[in-house]
Design an enzyme around this catalytic site. Structure first.
Site, short mmCIF file in Angstrom:
data_model
loop_
_atom_site.label_atom_id
_atom_site.label_comp_id
_atom_site.label_asym_id
_atom_site.label_seq_id
_atom_site.Cartn_x
_atom_site.Cartn_y
_atom_site.Cartn_z
N ILE A 251 0.83 -1.20 0.00
CA ILE A 251 0.00 0.00 0.00
C ILE A 251 0.86 1.25 0.00
O ILE A 251 0.56 2.25 -0.65
CB ILE A 251 -0.91 0.03 1.26
CG1 ILE A 251 -1.73 -1.26 1.36
CG2 ILE A 251 -1.82 1.26 1.26
CD1 ILE A 251 -2.67 -1.50 0.21
N PHE A 252 1.95 1.20 0.79
CA PHE A 252 2.78 2.40 0.94
C PHE A 252 4.20 1.98 1.31
O PHE A 252 4.40 1.10 2.15
CB PHE A 252 2.21 3.29 2.05
CG PHE A 252 3.10 4.46 2.38
CD1 PHE A 252 3.15 5.57 1.55
CD2 PHE A 252 3.89 4.45 3.52
CE1 PHE A 252 3.98 6.65 1.84
CE2 PHE A 252 4.73 5.52 3.82
CZ PHE A 252 4.77 6.62 2.98
N ARG B 137 6.40 13.49 20.45
CA ARG B 137 6.06 12.36 19.58
C ARG B 137 4.78 12.67 18.83
O ARG B 137 3.68 12.63 19.40
CB ARG B 137 5.92 11.08 20.43
CG ARG B 137 7.24 10.55 20.96
CD ARG B 137 8.23 10.27 19.85
NE ARG B 137 9.32 9.38 20.26
CZ ARG B 137 10.28 9.00 19.44
NH1 ARG B 137 10.31 9.43 18.18
NH2 ARG B 137 11.23 8.20 19.87
N GLU C 138 22.52 11.00 20.21
CA GLU C 138 21.40 11.56 20.97
C GLU C 138 21.81 12.14 22.32
O GLU C 138 21.17 13.08 22.79
CB GLU C 138 20.30 10.50 21.16
CG GLU C 138 19.66 10.10 19.84
CD GLU C 138 18.29 9.46 20.00
OE1 GLU C 138 17.87 9.21 21.14
OE2 GLU C 138 17.66 9.20 18.96
N ARG D 37 -3.97 -9.87 6.70
CA ARG D 37 -3.12 -9.25 7.74
C ARG D 37 -2.62 -7.91 7.24
O ARG D 37 -1.93 -7.85 6.20
CB ARG D 37 -1.92 -10.16 8.07
CG ARG D 37 -2.28 -11.58 8.49
CD ARG D 37 -2.95 -11.62 9.83
NE ARG D 37 -3.24 -12.98 10.24
CZ ARG D 37 -4.38 -13.34 10.85
NH1 ARG D 37 -5.32 -12.44 11.10
NH2 ARG D 37 -4.57 -14.59 11.23
N GLY E 159 1.00 -7.35 16.88
CA GLY E 159 -0.33 -7.48 16.27
C GLY E 159 -0.38 -6.90 14.87
O GLY E 159 -1.18 -7.35 14.04
N GLU F 42 8.21 -4.80 14.01
CA GLU F 42 9.27 -4.01 14.65
C GLU F 42 9.86 -4.74 15.85
O GLU F 42 9.13 -5.17 16.75
CB GLU F 42 8.76 -2.64 15.12
CG GLU F 42 9.90 -1.81 15.70
CD GLU F 42 9.44 -0.54 16.42
OE1 GLU F 42 10.17 0.45 16.36
OE2 GLU F 42 8.36 -0.55 17.03
N GLU G 50 18.52 16.21 12.05
CA GLU G 50 17.95 17.56 11.94
C GLU G 50 16.46 17.61 12.25
O GLU G 50 15.94 18.63 12.68
CB GLU G 50 18.18 18.10 10.51
CG GLU G 50 19.54 18.74 10.35
CD GLU G 50 19.75 19.31 8.96
OE1 GLU G 50 18.79 19.33 8.18
OE2 GLU G 50 20.88 19.73 8.68
MG MG Z 1 15.82 8.49 18.18
#
Ligand code: MG
Length: 176
Positions: free
Chosen positions: A11-12, A61, A93, A34, A112, A116, A135
């Site tokens: 799809i993407f 976030r 970081e 799925r 589910g 990841e 950035e």
């Molecule tokens: Mg990070």
């Protein structure tokens, strides 16, 4: 148990993830669909300073519309091994380097709908390096005493899953 892939509709395809709709055959010979977000995998690091404090990063976030306090983390580059990625993300970081990274296991964040996987590390013997965040990644360092970090996992101040997992694993193993 297993499910057999019959067909895939992409799809993407973006910079960090690919969304597919897969038709699968179940073991009972029924078909199902799925919806899957395929992801390259990531690392997360718990940096522990010599005084027992830990380094967290605060970021906005966008998907959840709020700031979160998290352990430093980042996606694997193509063909990058998790340990190298963990060393790189720690320095980028937080501005701290470490050659003392200990592997603390791997977690599936949302099986589910996504593959990841995040590889967890604890970093000690930290030395000053160069902070160099991406950035498009605005983040603020927050140094928290380890006891406080543990209590923040219980009182709702820390709600990021990889961060809770790492702090709890490190606490249970006696590292913090
Ligand atoms: Mg990070």
């Amino acid at each position: 148990m297993s499910e057999k892939l019959l067909s895939r509709q992409e799809i993407f395809r973006g910079k960090i993830l690919t969304l597919c709709v897969d038709e699968v055959l179940l073991e009972n010979n029924k078909k199902s669909v799925r919806e899957v977000v395929y992801h390259p995998g990531a690392v997360a690091i718990l940096p522990i300073l010599n005084d027992g404090c830990i380094i967290l990063v605060k970021q906005f976030r966008y998907p959840i519309g709020r700031e979160l306090l998290e352990v430093p983390a980042g996606k694997l580059d193509r063909n990058e091994d998790p340990l190298s990625c963990a060393k790189r993300e720690l320095e980028e970081e937080t501005g701290y380097k470490s050659e003392s990274l200990e592997y603390f296991g791997s977690i599936y964040t949302t099986p589910g709908f996504s593959n990841e996987q995040i590889h967890l590390y604890v970093a000690t013997n930290l030395t000053k390096g160069h902070q160099n965040p991406d950035e498009d990644e605005l983040l603020y360092i927050s140094v928290v005493h380890q006891e406080k970090a543990i209590s923040m996992c219980f009182n709702g101040e820390i709600v990021d899953a990889k961060t809770i997992a790492l702090i709890m694993l490190a606490h249970k193993k006696g590292v913090i």
